[in-house]
Design a protein around this motif. Structure first.
Motif, PDB file in Angstrom:
ATOM      1  N   GLN A   3       1.179  -0.796  -0.276  1.00  0.00           N
ATOM      2  CA  GLN A   3      -0.275   0.347   0.112  1.00  0.00           C
ATOM      3  C   GLN A   3       0.592   1.034  -0.313  1.00  0.00           C
ATOM      4  N   GLN A   4       1.974   0.956   0.640  1.00  0.00           N
ATOM      5  CA  GLN A   4       2.856   2.173   0.424  1.00  0.00           C
ATOM      6  C   GLN A   4       3.618   2.476  -1.327  1.00  0.00           C
ATOM      7  N   PHE A   5       4.528   1.347  -1.763  1.00  0.00           N
ATOM      8  CA  PHE A   5       4.126   1.604  -2.960  1.00  0.00           C
ATOM      9  C   PHE A   5       3.099   1.708  -4.003  1.00  0.00           C
ATOM     10  N   HIS A   6       2.353   1.619  -3.284  1.00  0.00           N
ATOM     11  CA  HIS A   6       1.032   2.441  -3.724  1.00  0.00           C
ATOM     12  C   HIS A   6       0.490   3.813  -3.897  1.00  0.00           C
ATOM     13  N   ALA A   7       0.371   3.921  -2.642  1.00  0.00           N
ATOM     14  CA  ALA A   7       0.607   5.318  -2.449  1.00  0.00           C
ATOM     15  C   ALA A   7       1.877   5.765  -3.639  1.00  0.00           C
ATOM     16  N   TRP A   8       3.238   6.084  -3.224  1.00  0.00           N
ATOM     17  CA  TRP A   8       4.405   6.535  -4.098  1.00  0.00           C
ATOM     18  C   TRP A   8       3.798   7.050  -5.137  1.00  0.00           C
ATOM     19  N   ALA A   9       2.744   5.344  -6.280  1.00  0.00           N
ATOM     20  CA  ALA A   9       2.379   5.438  -7.346  1.00  0.00           C
ATOM     21  C   ALA A   9       1.547   6.434  -8.168  1.00  0.00           C
ATOM     22  N   HIS A  10       1.022   7.049  -6.507  1.00  0.00           N
ATOM     23  CA  HIS A  10       0.225   9.059  -6.890  1.00  0.00           C
ATOM     24  C   HIS A  10       1.168   9.356  -6.750  1.00  0.00           C
TER      25      HIS A  10
ATOM     26  N   LEU B 128      14.174   4.250  -7.687  1.00  0.00           N
ATOM     27  CA  LEU B 128      13.453   2.626  -7.521  1.00  0.00           C
ATOM     28  C   LEU B 128      11.936   2.269  -8.424  1.00  0.00           C
ATOM     29  N   GLN B 129      11.706   3.473  -8.668  1.00  0.00           N
ATOM     30  CA  GLN B 129      10.151   2.924  -9.863  1.00  0.00           C
ATOM     31  C   GLN B 129      11.283   3.344 -11.434  1.00  0.00           C
ATOM     32  N   ASP B 130      11.609   4.128 -11.713  1.00  0.00           N
ATOM     33  CA  ASP B 130      12.311   4.484 -13.095  1.00  0.00           C
ATOM     34  C   ASP B 130      12.990   3.346 -13.384  1.00  0.00           C
ATOM     35  N   LYS B 131      13.385   2.140 -12.340  1.00  0.00           N
ATOM     36  CA  LYS B 131      14.534   0.966 -12.735  1.00  0.00           C
ATOM     37  C   LYS B 131      13.491  -0.188 -12.791  1.00  0.00           C
ATOM     38  N   GLY B 132      11.940   0.448 -12.404  1.00  0.00           N
ATOM     39  CA  GLY B 132      10.796  -1.302 -12.950  1.00  0.00           C
ATOM     40  C   GLY B 132      11.398  -1.987 -11.534  1.00  0.00           C
ATOM     41  N   LEU B 133      12.286  -1.575 -10.380  1.00  0.00           N
ATOM     42  CA  LEU B 133      12.014  -2.178  -9.317  1.00  0.00           C
ATOM     43  C   LEU B 133      10.566  -2.010  -7.974  1.00  0.00           C
ATOM     44  N   LEU B 134       9.533  -0.888  -8.218  1.00  0.00           N
ATOM     45  CA  LEU B 134       8.987  -0.214  -7.055  1.00  0.00           C
ATOM     46  C   LEU B 134       7.969   0.132  -8.495  1.00  0.00           C
TER      47      LEU B 134
ATOM     48  N   VAL C 163       3.132  -4.271  -6.201  1.00  0.00           N
ATOM     49  CA  VAL C 163       4.132  -4.012  -5.781  1.00  0.00           C
ATOM     50  C   VAL C 163       5.944  -3.676  -6.661  1.00  0.00           C
ATOM     51  N   SER C 164       5.696  -4.377  -8.064  1.00  0.00           N
ATOM     52  CA  SER C 164       6.774  -3.862  -8.812  1.00  0.00           C
ATOM     53  C   SER C 164       5.856  -3.609  -9.845  1.00  0.00           C
ATOM     54  N   GLY C 165       5.013  -4.520 -10.366  1.00  0.00           N
ATOM     55  CA  GLY C 165       3.859  -4.130 -12.003  1.00  0.00           C
ATOM     56  C   GLY C 165       4.497  -5.301 -12.449  1.00  0.00           C
ATOM     57  N   ALA C 166       5.766  -5.773 -12.203  1.00  0.00           N
ATOM     58  CA  ALA C 166       6.110  -7.194 -13.288  1.00  0.00           C
ATOM     59  C   ALA C 166       5.677  -7.390 -13.963  1.00  0.00           C
ATOM     60  N   TRP C 167       3.944  -8.098 -13.432  1.00  0.00           N
ATOM     61  CA  TRP C 167       3.400  -8.908 -14.021  1.00  0.00           C
ATOM     62  C   TRP C 167       2.199  -8.429 -14.737  1.00  0.00           C
ATOM     63  N   ASN C 168       2.364  -7.093 -14.594  1.00  0.00           N
ATOM     64  CA  ASN C 168       1.213  -6.597 -15.462  1.00  0.00           C
ATOM     65  C   ASN C 168       1.219  -6.694 -16.544  1.00  0.00           C
ATOM     66  N   ASN C 169       1.829  -6.760 -17.932  1.00  0.00           N
ATOM     67  CA  ASN C 169       2.535  -7.085 -19.036  1.00  0.00           C
ATOM     68  C   ASN C 169       1.558  -8.678 -19.563  1.00  0.00           C
ATOM     69  N   VAL C 170       2.258  -8.883 -18.378  1.00  0.00           N
ATOM     70  CA  VAL C 170       2.229 -10.451 -18.874  1.00  0.00           C
ATOM     71  C   VAL C 170       0.613 -11.535 -18.615  1.00  0.00           C
TER      72      VAL C 170
END
Length: 323
Positions: free
Chosen positions: A226-233, A246-252, A273-280
């Motif tokens: 939820q904190q990662f989520h808040a940072w995404a906003h 970390l966001q620019d590197k795709g780690l968050l 969390v990282s969003g790595a699974w979103n495209n898949v």
């Protein structure tokens, strides 16, 4: 036999009305009725501004005004998501109960991490706990997406156990920016409770460093999602430089990626969390397939199938002065 009002009782202009009896209206509606058996010239009714006024006529007759009956139909208004919380809203503030739950969750995570590190040092295992931790990080992103998809599309505030989170996420779709106004412990305390009750028994029951390498990383990412989520906003200029990196590197999960989730049709980019699974998940249409299964097996439609309405349309941020 019907008698015409114009022939038997011709209408004449009303004159010589005393000033004290003159109405102050611009429009007057006159309703006249006549019976054929016994004419009643005094039955004329004048409706004036819902007040009763007696106006003398030239032939000493009177026009009696009557007050129309009000419409007593019941108006039912559904009060739902009436207004967004303000920055000083108590529901956005952390309480000592929130802080204690976050502290308890962090303690269980620290114990799990310590068991992984100490156990790996004693058994000379370094690679295995590290790989287990990486697996926990990857699977936490997948888990956050599945859970996010489920509460976005199914259930409501009356759903057992997770009803409050479902209601909160629906409000989040209406006013996404409010998550950046929540204080740290306020934002994490619900997940901290889950982590405390889940990880604490594992801390007491197991000592395997590889197992705890997975548990501590997976639980950490879930609790802080939820904190990662808040940072995404958040606004890039207001975020800590490390978070932006970390966001620019795709780690968050990045701000740009998560912004797609808050645009119609609201059925993608669920992982936070990282969003790595979103495209898949989006390209393989995994969630769409699950929605079809639930629909044909249970007859339940997901919310994302409905046309976007006011509950899903992003509201505009308002200041305290405007509220």
């Amino acid at each position: 036999m019907a008698v015409s009002l114009q022939t038997k009782y011709p209408l004449r202009p009303i004159t010589n009305i005393p000033r004290s009896h003159r109405p102050s209206l611009l429009r007057v509606r006159i309703t006249c009725s006549v019976t054929t058996t016994k004419p009643q010239p005094n039955c004329e009714k004048l409706v004036v501004d819902q007040r009763i006024v007696n106006l003398p006529l030239s032939n000493d007759q009177t026009l009696q005004t009557t007050k129309p009956r009000p419409n007593r139909e019941k108006l039912v208004v559904e009060q739902r998501l009436a207004s967004p919380p303000l920055s000083n809203d108590p529901t956005l503030k952390s309480t000592w109960t929130h802080r204690l739950w976050v502290a308890a969750g962090c303690t269980t995570l620290f114990v799990s991490l310590a068991k992984s590190v100490i156990g790996g040092f004693d058994s000379h295992l370094w690679l295995e706990p590290a790989l287990a931790g990486y697996a926990g990080y990857i699977l936490a992103d997948l888990g956050s997406g599945v859970y996010h998809w489920a509460i976005d599309n199914y259930g409501d505030e009356s759903t057992p156990v997770v009803g409050t989170q479902i209601e909160a996420f629906q409000g989040h779709h209406k006013w996404p920016w409010t998550i950046t106004r929540r204080q740290f412990a306020n934002n994490l305390h619900a997940l901290a409770q889950v982590i405390t009750f889940t990880v604490l028994p594992l801390d007491l029951a197991f000592n395997d460093p590889v197992f705890h390498g997975f548990v501590c990383t997976f639980a950490f990412c879930i609790m802080f999602s939820q904190q990662f989520h808040a940072w995404a906003h958040g606004t890039k200029s207001k975020l800590p430089p490390l978070v932006v990196a970390l966001q620019d590197k795709g780690l968050l999960v990045s701000r740009r990626q998560h912004a797609e989730h808050h645009r119609a049709p609201y059925n993608n980019n669920y992982c936070i969390v990282s969003g790595a699974w979103n495209n898949v998940l989006d390209e393989s249409k995994v969630f769409e397939a699950l929605e079809m299964v639930f629909y044909f097996q249970l007859g339940v439609r997901p919310r994302s199938w409905s046309e976007p309405n006011s509950d899903w349309t992003e509201g505009t941020e308002i200041s305290n002065n405007q509220a």
